[in-house]
Design an enzyme around this catalytic site. Sequence first.
Site, PDB file in Angstrom:
ATOM      1  N   GLU A  84       0.828  -1.208   0.000  1.00 22.19           N
ATOM      2  CA  GLU A  84       0.000   0.000   0.000  1.00 22.19           C
ATOM      3  C   GLU A  84       0.861   1.257   0.000  1.00 22.19           C
ATOM      4  OE1 GLU A  84      -2.979  -0.138  -0.639  1.00 22.19           O
ATOM      5  OE2 GLU A  84      -3.674  -2.128  -0.032  1.00 22.19           O
ATOM      6  N   ARG A  94     -18.317   0.401   4.873  1.00 22.02           N
ATOM      7  CA  ARG A  94     -19.413  -0.285   4.158  1.00 22.02           C
ATOM      8  C   ARG A  94     -20.029  -1.360   5.031  1.00 22.02           C
ATOM      9  NH1 ARG A  94     -19.690  -4.734   1.373  1.00 22.02           N
ATOM     10  NH2 ARG A  94     -17.460  -5.166   1.690  1.00 22.02           N
ATOM     11  N   CYS A 147      -8.245  -0.913   8.153  1.00 19.96           N
ATOM     12  CA  CYS A 147      -6.848  -1.008   7.705  1.00 19.96           C
ATOM     13  C   CYS A 147      -6.324   0.357   7.286  1.00 19.96           C
ATOM     14  CB  CYS A 147      -6.722  -1.997   6.549  1.00 19.96           C
ATOM     15  SG  CYS A 147      -6.896  -3.699   7.093  1.00 19.96           S
ATOM     16  N   HIS A 171      -1.595  -5.257   2.421  1.00 20.85           N
ATOM     17  CA  HIS A 171      -2.785  -6.111   2.412  1.00 20.85           C
ATOM     18  C   HIS A 171      -2.418  -7.479   1.826  1.00 20.85           C
ATOM     19  CE1 HIS A 171      -5.981  -2.825   2.859  1.00 20.85           C
ATOM     20  NE2 HIS A 171      -6.408  -3.791   3.645  1.00 20.85           N
TER      21      HIS A 171
HETATM   22  N1  PCA Z   1      -8.854  -5.998   6.769  1.00 19.99           N
HETATM   23  C1  PCA Z   1      -9.767  -4.899   6.933  1.00 19.99           C
HETATM   24  C2  PCA Z   1      -9.743  -4.575   8.403  1.00 19.99           C
HETATM   25  C3  PCA Z   1      -9.049  -5.702   9.065  1.00 19.99           C
HETATM   26  C4  PCA Z   1      -8.448  -6.472   7.971  1.00 19.99           C
HETATM   27  O1  PCA Z   1      -7.690  -7.440   8.111  1.00 19.99           O
HETATM   28  C5  PCA Z   1      -9.452  -3.726   6.017  1.00 19.99           C
HETATM   29  O2  PCA Z   1      -8.876  -3.945   4.937  1.00 19.99           O
HETATM   30  O3  PCA Z   1      -9.763  -2.591   6.367  1.00 19.99           O
END
Ligand code: PCA
Length: 219
Positions: A84, A94, A147, A171
């Site tokens: 990211e 959402r 996140c 991610h």
């Molecule tokens: N993914 C979510 C929140 C916790 C996670 O592991 C996100 O992408 O915001």
Amino acid sequence: MKHTPATALVTGFEPFDGEPVNPSREIARALDGELIAGHRIVGAVLPTGFARALPVLDTLIDARRPALVLALGLAGGRSGISLERVAINLIDARIADNAGEQPVDVPVVENAANAYFSTLPLKAMLARLAAAGIPATLSHTAGTFVCNQVFFGLADRIAMRDRQLRGGFIHVPWLPEQAARHGDAPGMPLATMIDAIRLCLETALTAHTDLRYASGTEH
Ligand code: PCA
């Protein structure tokens, strides 16, 4: 005096949205205690909740004083590791978090910047993953859920009051069994994800300047 190695903090998230597992949590647990590029890894799990995630992260950073923080989260439906690049000062949930909260169109931090870039050498990390044959891309949105909130809060801390700290967000995709349940792309085995994050940490802890090559997108 006994020399203690520098520390790097790796966080994952609790499962959320009814899922039984979150691979980011399993990666943080698996790497806890490892020594990578001279840094002792502290693996920790953050609550998937807007009210608690950032206070827990801040407390961990204050207690462990890491040189680097790599926060991880699950992005179900993505096909590879997403490095990211951008955190935005916006929450637009959402779905509800694990505490039942669903804030819409509020900032992560009042009166702060609109966005920050990751301070990790993402292109060097991406090249390392590509060389290892692990599917990965640079991503220009970490979403608008917990996140992104944690990524933005971390970036704001670094910019405003912790300038020697380095940090960023990655991610990871579904595990294969989650992907199958969702009728989605193949997912990624946990062992591959752990290898990927280890390579990213090794790169980030040794490379302080990034590579320069094109990895943007047109859309
Ligand atoms: N993914 C979510 C929140 C916790 C996670 O592991 C996100 O992408 O915001």
